[in-house]
Design an enzyme around this catalytic site. Structure first.
Site, short mmCIF file in Angstrom:
data_model
loop_
_atom_site.label_atom_id
_atom_site.label_comp_id
_atom_site.label_asym_id
_atom_site.label_seq_id
_atom_site.Cartn_x
_atom_site.Cartn_y
_atom_site.Cartn_z
N LYS A 87 12.17 -39.77 -39.44
CA LYS A 87 13.42 -39.97 -38.65
C LYS A 87 13.78 -41.34 -38.82
O LYS A 87 15.04 -41.64 -39.15
CB LYS A 87 13.30 -39.73 -37.08
CG LYS A 87 13.04 -38.15 -36.90
CD LYS A 87 13.25 -37.78 -35.52
CE LYS A 87 12.05 -38.22 -34.47
NZ LYS A 87 10.67 -37.62 -35.02
N CYS A 171 12.57 -35.58 -18.42
CA CYS A 171 11.29 -36.21 -19.32
C CYS A 171 10.44 -36.84 -18.39
O CYS A 171 9.11 -36.73 -18.98
CB CYS A 171 11.78 -36.44 -20.66
SG CYS A 171 12.56 -37.96 -20.68
N MET A 172 10.70 -37.68 -17.85
CA MET A 172 9.76 -38.98 -17.33
C MET A 172 9.50 -38.93 -15.95
O MET A 172 8.75 -39.73 -15.42
CB MET A 172 10.12 -40.19 -18.00
CG MET A 172 10.04 -40.55 -19.28
SD MET A 172 8.51 -39.83 -19.87
CE MET A 172 7.27 -40.68 -18.90
N MET A 346 5.41 -34.96 -22.36
CA MET A 346 6.09 -33.94 -21.68
C MET A 346 5.13 -32.73 -21.00
O MET A 346 5.48 -32.21 -20.20
CB MET A 346 7.08 -33.11 -22.67
CG MET A 346 8.05 -33.92 -22.99
SD MET A 346 8.91 -34.80 -21.87
CE MET A 346 8.78 -36.53 -22.20
N GLY A 383 9.64 -40.16 -24.37
CA GLY A 383 10.46 -39.34 -25.36
C GLY A 383 11.49 -40.15 -25.83
O GLY A 383 11.99 -40.23 -27.13
N GLN A 384 12.31 -40.87 -25.17
CA GLN A 384 13.62 -41.71 -25.46
C GLN A 384 13.54 -43.23 -25.78
O GLN A 384 12.29 -43.67 -25.05
CB GLN A 384 14.60 -41.66 -24.39
CG GLN A 384 14.78 -39.99 -24.25
CD GLN A 384 16.09 -39.84 -23.04
OE1 GLN A 384 17.08 -39.95 -23.76
NE2 GLN A 384 15.86 -39.71 -22.02
S1 SF4 Z 1 10.57 -45.05 -33.11
FE1 SF4 Z 1 9.82 -43.04 -33.17
S2 SF4 Z 1 11.39 -41.87 -34.50
FE2 SF4 Z 1 11.60 -43.97 -34.67
S3 SF4 Z 1 10.32 -44.55 -36.74
FE3 SF4 Z 1 9.09 -44.83 -34.79
S4 SF4 Z 1 8.04 -42.79 -34.78
FE4 SF4 Z 1 9.71 -42.46 -36.04
#
Ligand code: SF4
Length: 806
Positions: A87, A171-172, A346, A383-384
């Site tokens: 990503k 989520c948190m 999560m 997660g965010q």
């Molecule tokens: S912040 Fe998360 S999504 Fe972005 S490169 Fe690092 S591991 Fe991958």
């Protein structure tokens, strides 16, 4: 396999997966943005944190002719040392999906028609003016820190309500309440450096190989250098992380509390807990009547009695984890010669007993003394990109105030009134609506108590991400007096049902700051212009605030009659930042951050001046100024060797102890049955989650062709034995049904994840296949975080369903 190979493998999996998968539904946003190949020498490179997960990797962004044309891992970044996941390598393309929202749109009948920004801002301000208490702001851990601070100030200081919540509630929130119940202050004491020092890594209901891949690669890298790291994966489903594990243990959904109690039972009964650490640093707690987050104090003997039923035999029966494996876990926690790090995300959080499970995980580390040394840490991941920075630190939750303050405390409200320079009593004592309640009230007719009339959503996609969406979102669309405003960058499930849509700038199209899972605050500058009329979320908020002021709403003035978001230029005169043409005349982020920084001292979450973050690849709070004027970050909180707030001579000091004696709380929390369990009618467990290619609801990553091609659609994972019984094979369509709805999905067998018999897994990134229409909105009583991980479902071959319907 080293770190690079692991990440390359993840990217390869992503790139080649599509070939083995069925296409399903319309390929709605398959558009080809420009290539991100490295360009010539006139590319300007700048730093920015990655747009996606809470790991907080830094990237180098290459800009040429006003466009992001290249992305590289940032070698200077301590989190990722030049590496990125699939990503991150494609994050530049996130800006260039062809269906970017570029103009405000107002619903007229069945259509959304373009309007001007002036009209849009006026419409919002008049909706607020009509019913300020019936207005709610719903934001996100993707808000930048300055945006979140502006949103919090807009609602709490301006409107005098607390009807603001963020998707981090989904989520948190249980992590927050777990930290508060244990230490009296939120966020991990340890940091990512623990992963470089631990001998044992335990992942609890967590799949970092896919969800935090760059972080997980730090451990893989150590193994490739010949270091021994024992990896223990404890979960309800086999994942990519399980593939690297020395021990992979499966438990029955909801029974993780029994496992934690079973380990504590063995530590106490065998006398292998760390007596010296516990006597010096810990106290014991159990639930009170009525239940509160602080519970009641109990003695060690009472704690021991409460744990007595959690014998290995009993825990095996409740959880399915063998007595041998339980003894192995207790044996490791009982050793003083190894360092143990626990990671979770999560799994323990999205749980109707999320607060309880989080406090049990902290308790295991405290009881065994695996705390406060590099490699010995209970670490909760986010997660965010800014679930910590923007939501937890800034306080964009309905019960919270900036800097770790809470609405319930009069002194905290008074402190914020002073910082905001608003009259006494402006910061309301009435806690606002948490996420589930906010949406329930928005979807309920006014005469039946539905007192939320307008919701403004920024940087999140609740029509896809909320649980039980048939109940929490859909009904509002049939109620004439309800009005939904959505700011986003692409059309989503939420913008499509909105009354007013506002096009937003994203990532390096604006200035920003975020806070990752290890207390690291990171900063970047605007590098390119947003498309069309897309504008910063922060500007949108400030512009509505100013329009309210023009319409005579007194709340948008401070005690001295100045606009709440008054910003002075170098000449000392106010800059009209509510006008888009002047928004970047000053650095609004710096102004908001410096004001927010004043709030961070009471919980020892000190931040450095904005300009320090401009120079750094992030700094972990508390960041404290040294005698020579420099600013020093803190890696290990509460540890005397590193935390500047621990008294000299102390090894450990829990200086925000809820028992006010520098002690952390070790909780007893009993196993309780889940809110809904499989039965003869709905015999399967259904669990939802994420995949490596897509970030959350996929609204951005589905616009990146490489990621979309790699993982084009949602699917249902099931166990081969179940598939055989149902007579289905890879790619067959089945109907998954719960008491809340049903969905047709293709089956994926033996993929990268494999549920145990009787379980199903469906990712939630695909807006064409809304799995959250099927999930429960039952939530934890303290954190109010819903449980997406377990509900009862049934599954049938689609053909048979069709035959029945004839
Ligand atoms: S912040 Fe998360 S999504 Fe972005 S490169 Fe690092 S591991 Fe991958």
């Amino acid at each position: 396999m080293d770190r690079r190979d692991f990440l390359k493998g993840s990217a390869m999996t992503a790139a080649t997966l599509a070939a083995s998968r069925l296409a399903y539904g319309q390929d709605r946003a398959a558009v080809e943005p420009p290539s991100t190949a490295r360009q010539g020498g006139d590319v300007q490179w700048n730093k920015a944190p990655c747009r996606f997960c809470g790991t907080g990797c830094h990237v180098q962004v290459g800009v040429q002719n006003g466009k992001v044309v290249a992305i590289a891992g940032d070698q200077k970044a301590p989190v990722n040392k030049g590496l990125l996941c699939v990503k991150g390598y494609h994050v530049g393309l996130a800006l260039y999906g062809q269906d970017r929202l570029t103009t405000p749109l107002l619903r007229k009948g069945d259509k959304q028609v373009p309007i001007s920004w002036e009209e849009a801002i006026d419409i919002i301000a008049r909706r607020v003016l009509k019913d300020p208490k019936g207005f709610a702001l719903y934001g996100s851990g993707q808000w930048t820190i300055p945006e979140g601070y502006a949103a919090s100030k807009f609602v709490k200081a301006g409107l005098g309500t607390h009807n603001i919540d963020a998707n981090a509630r989904l989520c948190m929130a249980s992590a927050v309440t777990g930290f508060l119940a244990t230490y009296g202050v939120d966020e991990p004491a340890g940091c990512y450096d623990d992963l470089d020092a631990c001998d044992v890594l335990i992942t609890w209901g967590n799949n970092p190989a896919e969800m935090h891949p760059v972080l997980f690669s730090r451990v893989i890298d150590r193994r490739s250098r010949g270091e021994k790291v024992t990896l223990i994966d404890i979960g309800t489903r086999k994942t990519r992380t399980s593939g690297f594990a020395d021990h992979s243990l499966r438990f029955k959904p909801n029974s993780d509390l029994a496992i934690a109690c079973g380990i504590a039972h063995l530590l106490v009964e065998n006398g292998t807990y760390d007596k010296a650490f516990v006597e010096a640093n810990c106290a014991f707690r159990a639930s009170s009547t009525p239940p509160t987050l602080e519970g009641k104090a109990i003695s060690f003997e009472e704690y021991r009695e409460l744990l007595k039923p959690y014998t290995p035999e009993k825990v095996e029966q409740l959880s399915g984890v063998s007595q041998k494996d339980l003894r192995m876990l207790a044996g490791l926690f009982g050793r003083r010669d190894v360092r143990i790090t626990s990671l979770w995300c999560m799994g323990p959080n999205q749980h109707t007993q999320g607060t309880a499970m989080n406090s049990l995980l902290h308790g295991l580390h405290l009881l065994s003394g695996h705390f406060g040394k590099p490699g010995d840490a209970p670490t909760s991941l986010t997660g965010q990109p800014s679930a910590c920075g923007t939501v937890r630190e800034v306080g964009t939750l309905s019960h919270a105030l900036p800097g770790g303050r809470v609405v319930a405390k009069a002194e905290h409200r008074a402190q914020m009134e002073e910082i905001w320079n608003v009259p006494a009593g402006r910061v309301s004592e009435k806690i606002g609506y948490h996420t589930v309640e906010m949406w329930k009230r928005f979807s309920t007719p006014t005469e039946q108590g539905g007192d939320v009339h307008t919701v403004w959503v920024q940087v999140t996609n609740p029509a896809q991400s909320l649980p039980n969406t048939h109940k929490l979102v859909d009904p509002s669309r049939k109620l004439a007096d309800k009005f939904l405003i959505v700011s986003d960058v692409y059309p989503t499930a939420t913008t499509r049902i909105a009354d007013l849509v506002l096009p937003s700038a994203m990532w390096v199209e604006k200035n920003g700051m975020v806070g990752n899972s290890e207390r690291r605050t990171q900063q970047w500058f605007k590098l390119v212009q947003p498309p069309g009329q897309a504008r910063d979320d922060g500007w949108q908020l400030i512009s509505v605030a100013h329009r309210l002021l023009e319409l005579g709403f007194a709340g948008m003035k401070d005690k001295d009659g100045r606009f709440l978001f008054d910003v002075k230029g170098k000449d000392g005169r106010s800059v009209p930042i509510w006008e888009w043409s002047h928004y970047y005349d000053v650095n609004v982020d710096e102004h908001l951050f410096e004001e927010y920084r004043k709030t961070t001292r009471i919980k020892h979450k000190d931040l450095a001046p904005y300009q320090e973050y401009v120079k750094a690849r992030g700094l972990r709070w508390p960041v404290v100024q040294q005698p020579d004027g420099s600013w020093r970050e803190t890696r290990f909180r509460f540890s005397g060797f590193d935390d500047p707030y621990v008294k000299k001579g102390r090894d450990i000091q829990f200086y925000h102890s809820t028992s006010h004696d520098d002690r952390a709380q070790i909780w007893f929390q009993p196993y309780e049955p889940p809110p809904e369990s499989p039965d003869s009618e709905y015999p399967f467990w259904l669990c939802t989650g994420r995949v490596i290619e897509h970030w959350h609801t996929g609204s951005v990553t589905m616009r990146i062709p490489q990621l979309r091609r790699a993982m084009p659609q949602a699917y249902v994972e099931m166990n081969r034995a179940d598939a055989r019984k149902l007579g289905v094979d890879n790619g067959d369509l089945v109907t998954v049904e719960t008491r809340r709805g049903k969905l047709d999905l293709p089956v994926w067998l033996g993929g990268r994840g494999e549920p145990v018999e009787g379980s199903l897994f469906v990712p939630f990134f695909d807006e064409r296949l809304l799995i959250n229409e099927l999930t429960l909105d039952a939530h934890d009583p303290f954190s109010k975080q819903p449980d997406y991980k377990k509900c009862a479902a049934r599954v049938r071959r689609r053909e048979r369903v069709a035959e029945k319907q004839k």
